[in-house]
Design an enzyme around this catalytic site. Structure first.
Site, PDB file in Angstrom:
ATOM      1  N   GLN A 109      -4.269   6.547   3.557  1.00 62.54           N
ATOM      2  CA  GLN A 109      -4.944   5.588   2.679  1.00 62.54           C
ATOM      3  C   GLN A 109      -6.006   4.850   3.496  1.00 62.54           C
ATOM      4  O   GLN A 109      -5.696   4.331   4.565  1.00 62.54           O
ATOM      5  CB  GLN A 109      -3.922   4.579   2.149  1.00 62.54           C
ATOM      6  N   TYR A 173      -7.679  -5.957  -2.246  1.00 63.26           N
ATOM      7  CA  TYR A 173      -8.638  -5.683  -1.171  1.00 63.26           C
ATOM      8  C   TYR A 173     -10.015  -5.387  -1.767  1.00 63.26           C
ATOM      9  O   TYR A 173     -10.225  -5.478  -2.975  1.00 63.26           O
ATOM     10  CB  TYR A 173      -8.123  -4.537  -0.292  1.00 63.26           C
ATOM     11  N   ARG A 220      -5.581   4.422  -5.118  1.00 65.95           N
ATOM     12  CA  ARG A 220      -4.571   3.385  -5.408  1.00 65.95           C
ATOM     13  C   ARG A 220      -5.235   2.350  -6.293  1.00 65.95           C
ATOM     14  O   ARG A 220      -6.337   1.875  -6.000  1.00 65.95           O
ATOM     15  CB  ARG A 220      -4.061   2.739  -4.107  1.00 65.95           C
ATOM     16  N   ARG A 319       9.426   0.829   0.004  1.00 66.55           N
ATOM     17  CA  ARG A 319      10.641   0.323   0.661  1.00 66.55           C
ATOM     18  C   ARG A 319      11.845   1.189   0.326  1.00 66.55           C
ATOM     19  O   ARG A 319      12.759   1.340   1.136  1.00 66.55           O
ATOM     20  CB  ARG A 319      10.909  -1.120   0.202  1.00 66.55           C
ATOM     21  N   CYS A 342      17.630  -1.254  -1.333  1.00 63.42           N
ATOM     22  CA  CYS A 342      16.867  -2.433  -0.916  1.00 63.42           C
ATOM     23  C   CYS A 342      17.389  -3.592  -1.762  1.00 63.42           C
ATOM     24  O   CYS A 342      17.509  -3.476  -2.981  1.00 63.42           O
ATOM     25  CB  CYS A 342      15.392  -2.174  -1.209  1.00 63.42           C
TER      26      CYS A 342
END
Ligand SMILES: Cc1cc2nc3c(=O)[nH]c(=O)nc-3n(C[C@H](O)[C@H](O)[C@H](O)COP(=O)(O)O)c2cc1C
Ligand code: SF4
Length: 377
Positions: A109, A173, A220, A319, A342
């Site tokens: 990425q 971002y 993404r 995760r 998790c």
């Protein structure tokens, strides 16, 4: 015989998928997860390689490596992987090789962090303050430079032996900053109506594709900012359609930015299994390219039903795979219940990396934590 029977328990999850000339052996992908394992300065490290080797050996079809910076001024942290110069090529080659040797397809990425960059003078579409800083608004010439930097970084990803490159348009971002009405207040052709706000990311996609040629490019995707004056899914799907038209291989859907992740209602929402599936489903309905969904997809049974109900085409585990790399293999042995979960109330990994520390999961056995700590440099 018994293993064979178990294989059929989740027929959708273990069904291969053709993706822009690549063959994914099943529907399980690793979603990008920054853990602070790269060396200071952004080179690869023994711990980073060990971590991705484990992820690739998990049985997931595709490993999307965490964000790597396309320009020194766009790096998200001192330990963010760098992809902005040919001097990093050797390390990236090693990274792609361990993933492919582990049996998975490898993606990297690439990212410019914009207003969240770890630099003295961050840049952004507009000078909109964030936390205690105000970024400088980019001028057109700088925007064109950044577009070229994206393309050159993508070419390095191809040269390093990865199977595809993913552009990071999530987490708030730079690419997402252009799309969001909250962070893009420009008065020129890159601001205003959604058609203008999506111009910059689309130009980046085109530049990248022009330079890498026959090489898959994923995206993404920020579907929903979870802020009242932010980007909402109704506008985001306009970008999704344009990305499809521009030839993107898949859209990997997520919600939230650093400005919304820590709001009490968002913390609560993100404790629920599959908390971003509805966003992926909305995007999937508007395009014909594959959609990836992530977000606490803690069991193979849940993943199977998401696929069966056609809410997404691929499952993204971040995760969920890191905490238990046997997530993909346990169901084939009838061991779903043995998958290490998790904890919904834990956010230790995120907190640690935000403090500039490496993340080691408290759910791991202490031997594994020790092994990882010893490898950390
Ligand atoms: C510590 C941490 C680091 C992350 N790093 C990235 C990243 O580099 N790029 C990205 O697109 N998403 C990143 N994400 C988001 C994940 O890809 C994923 O969407 C999210 O964690 C939900 O999936 P999960 O519940 O399986 O973790 C990160 C999330 C966490 C918690
Ligand atoms: S249990 Fe905590 S540290 Fe481990 S993956 Fe989950 S949130 Fe991260």
């Amino acid at each position: 015989m018994e293993v064979e029977m178990k294989k059929n328990v989740y027929p959708n999850l273990f069904r291969p998928l053709k993706l822009d000339g690549l063959k994914l052996k099943n529907r399980i992908t690793m979603a990008p997860l920054y853990l602070g394992y790269a060396a200071l300065g952004g080179k690869t490290s023994p711990l980073l390689l060990k971590h991705y080797e484990r992820m690739a050996q998990s049985g997931a079809a595709l490993i999307v490596v965490e964000n790597a910076s396309i320009a020194p001024g766009g790096s998200a942290s001192p330990r963010t992987i760098r992809c902005d110069h040919d001097r990093y090529l050797g390390g990236l080659e090693g990274l792609a090789a361990v993933i492919r040797k582990g049996g998975a397809l490898a993606a990297l990425q690439i990212n410019h962090a914009g207003r969240f960059a770890h630099v003295a003078e961050p840049v952004a579409p507009s000078a909109v303050p964030v936390f205690d800083r105000t970024p400088r608004a980019l001028v057109k010439k700088e925007m064109m430079t950044i577009q070229r930097q994206y393309a050159k970084a993508a070419l390095r990803v191809k040269k390093a032996g990865f199977d595809l490159v993913e552009l990071h348009g999530g987490t708030g971002y730079l690419l997402a900053q252009f799309v969001s009405p909250r962070t893009n207040k420009r008065q020129d052709a890159y601001g205003g109506a959604i058609e203008n706000r999506l111009r910059f990311p689309l130009e980046v996609v085109r530049r990248v594709k022009d330079l890498v040629g026959d090489f898959p490019v994923g995206y993404r995707f920020l579907a929903e900012e979870w802020l009242p004056d932010g980007l909402h899914v109704e506008e985001a799907v306009v970008l999704a359609r344009a990305l499809e038209e521009a030839g993107v291989a898949y859209i990997s859907v997520m919600g939230g930015t650093y400005e919304s992740f820590f709001l009490p209602e968002i913390i609560k929402k993100s404790r629920h299994p599959g908390y971003m599936v509805s966003l992926a489903s909305a995007v999937k309905k508007s395009v014909n390219i594959p959609a990836i969904t992530a977000g606490r997809i803690s069991t193979p049974a849940r993943a199977e039903s998401i696929l069966k109900e056609k809410k997404a085409d691929l499952i993204g585990l971040a995760r969920m795979l890191w905490v238990d790399p046997e997530w993909p293999s346990k169901p084939r042995q009838g061991l779903d219940r043995a998958i290490l979960k998790c904890s919904p109330k834990c956010d230790a990994c995120l907190q640690l990396v935000m403090q500039g520390k490496p993340a080691f999961c408290p759910r791991w056995k202490k031997e594994k934590r020790r092994e990882y700590r010893e490898l950390y440099q």
